[in-house]
Design an enzyme around this catalytic site. Structure first.
Site, short mmCIF file in Angstrom:
data_model
loop_
_atom_site.label_atom_id
_atom_site.label_comp_id
_atom_site.label_asym_id
_atom_site.label_seq_id
_atom_site.Cartn_x
_atom_site.Cartn_y
_atom_site.Cartn_z
CG ASN A 67 -1.81 1.28 1.33
OD1 ASN A 67 -1.35 2.18 0.95
ND2 ASN A 67 -3.10 1.16 1.52
CD GLU B 120 -4.74 4.20 0.73
OE1 GLU B 120 -5.07 5.52 0.79
OE2 GLU B 120 -4.27 3.90 1.80
CE1 TYR C 243 -6.89 0.61 1.19
CE2 TYR C 243 -8.03 2.01 -0.45
CZ TYR C 243 -7.43 2.00 0.85
OH TYR C 243 -7.31 2.85 1.59
CG ASP D 193 -4.83 -1.97 3.19
OD1 ASP D 193 -4.89 -2.75 4.37
OD2 ASP D 193 -4.77 -0.65 3.35
CG ASP E 286 0.04 5.08 5.98
OD1 ASP E 286 0.00 4.47 4.87
OD2 ASP E 286 -1.06 5.37 6.63
CG HIS E 287 0.12 0.30 4.50
ND1 HIS E 287 -0.71 -0.56 4.92
CD2 HIS E 287 -0.81 1.33 4.49
CE1 HIS E 287 -1.98 -0.04 4.95
NE2 HIS E 287 -1.93 1.09 4.83
#
EC number: 3.1.11.2
Length: 264
Positions: A11, A38, A109, A151, A254-255
């Site tokens: 992601n 994303e 996702y 994700d 952030d992943h």
DNA sequence: ATGTCACAGTAACTGTGA
């Protein structure tokens, strides 16, 4: 004659904002196939040239303006199979391809689900549950060896979050979500390849909030990203890991990426 | 725990989604 195949999933939280780190990742890790979630970009603005320069000539894109969006870039041929809309609302959250060896690769996702884990006051939570319900219907009918990754926005086990007690009412780790994910897993006897190679309660987080002052020091992570495989592919799986250092690169997602090696 | 990101619309902010 056996073929090694390295598949990664990440992601990326905007592929255009992450060009530096995604190219670094491809240089260092050199997966054959990278599944992105994303991407946050329409197909005609996807930076496909950058990936082609690195040998990822096969690209299947399913983007939309602003939010969500998935893509698969590959050094080996991939044939688009489907792009399913499990929410029936037009959002770009899935793309599935077929490899030359007959294996399907499904990149998903799952909706985050908003803040409040109650569908009567938070429609997004209801949409998330409905999305996974439709995935279960789809998954129970699969008849080909399949890799399902992406994700999932659900951290199913107590050891998949930094504090089970403090997150039990937080979207991503609620009982209803964890039960739903367990039903999805049972619907195809999916092998959770993360937990196959790193059995519970091994720490195996894939996501850390941007909001922590020091994400690594507080280590309030969750395992939201997953790679599942059909049981008949288990003998083909060689290794799996979370590329956690990527979370510490400049302007990170952030992943962290998942990296899995297969031998066919 | 209102903290941090990215994107888009309108013009340095706000709203949205995460």
């Amino acid at each position: 004659m056996s073929q090694n195949l390295k598949i990664a999933s990440w992601n990326i939280n905007s592929v255009r904002a992450r060009l530096d780190i995604v190219t670094r990742f491809l240089t260092e890790e050199a997966p054959d196939i990278l599944c992105l979630q994303e991407t946050k970009v329409m197909n005609d603005a996807f930076p496909g040239g950058i990936f082609r320069q690195m040998g990822y000539n096969h690209q299947v894109l399913h983007g939309q303006p602003m939010h969500h969006g998935v893509a698969i870039v590959s050094k080996i041929p991939i044939r688009e199979d489907d792009r399913l809309d499990w929410q029936a609302n037009g959002e770009a959250r899935h793309v599935g391809v077929r490899l030359d060896n007959g294996v399907r690769l499904e990149n998903v996702y799952v909706p985050a689900g908003g803040e409040v884990p109650d569908h009567t006051v938070n429609p997004k939570f209801g949409q998330k549950l409905a999305f996974v319900e439709r995935m279960i219907e789809w998954s129970s009918k699969l008849d080909k060896p399949t890799i399902l990754t992406g994700d999932f926005n659900i951290a199913p086990l107590e050891c998949d979050v930094w504090s089970h007690k403090q997150l039990i009412d937080v979207v991503s780790h609620t009982e209803v979500e964890c039960e739903l994910l367990a039903r999805l897993q049972a619907s195809h006897n999916w092998v959770d390849i993360g937990r196959h190679f790193h059995p519970a309660p091994t720490r195996l987080y894939t996501w850390w909030s941007y909001r922590a002052r020091d994400w690594a020091a507080s280590d309030r992570g969750r395992r939201l990203d997953h790679m599942w495989i059909s049981p008949e592919l288990l003998d083909n799986a060689v290794s799996h890991r979370v590329a956690e250092p990527c979370r510490n690169w400049a302007r990170p997602s952030d992943h962290a990426p998942l990296v899995t090696e297969f031998r066919f």
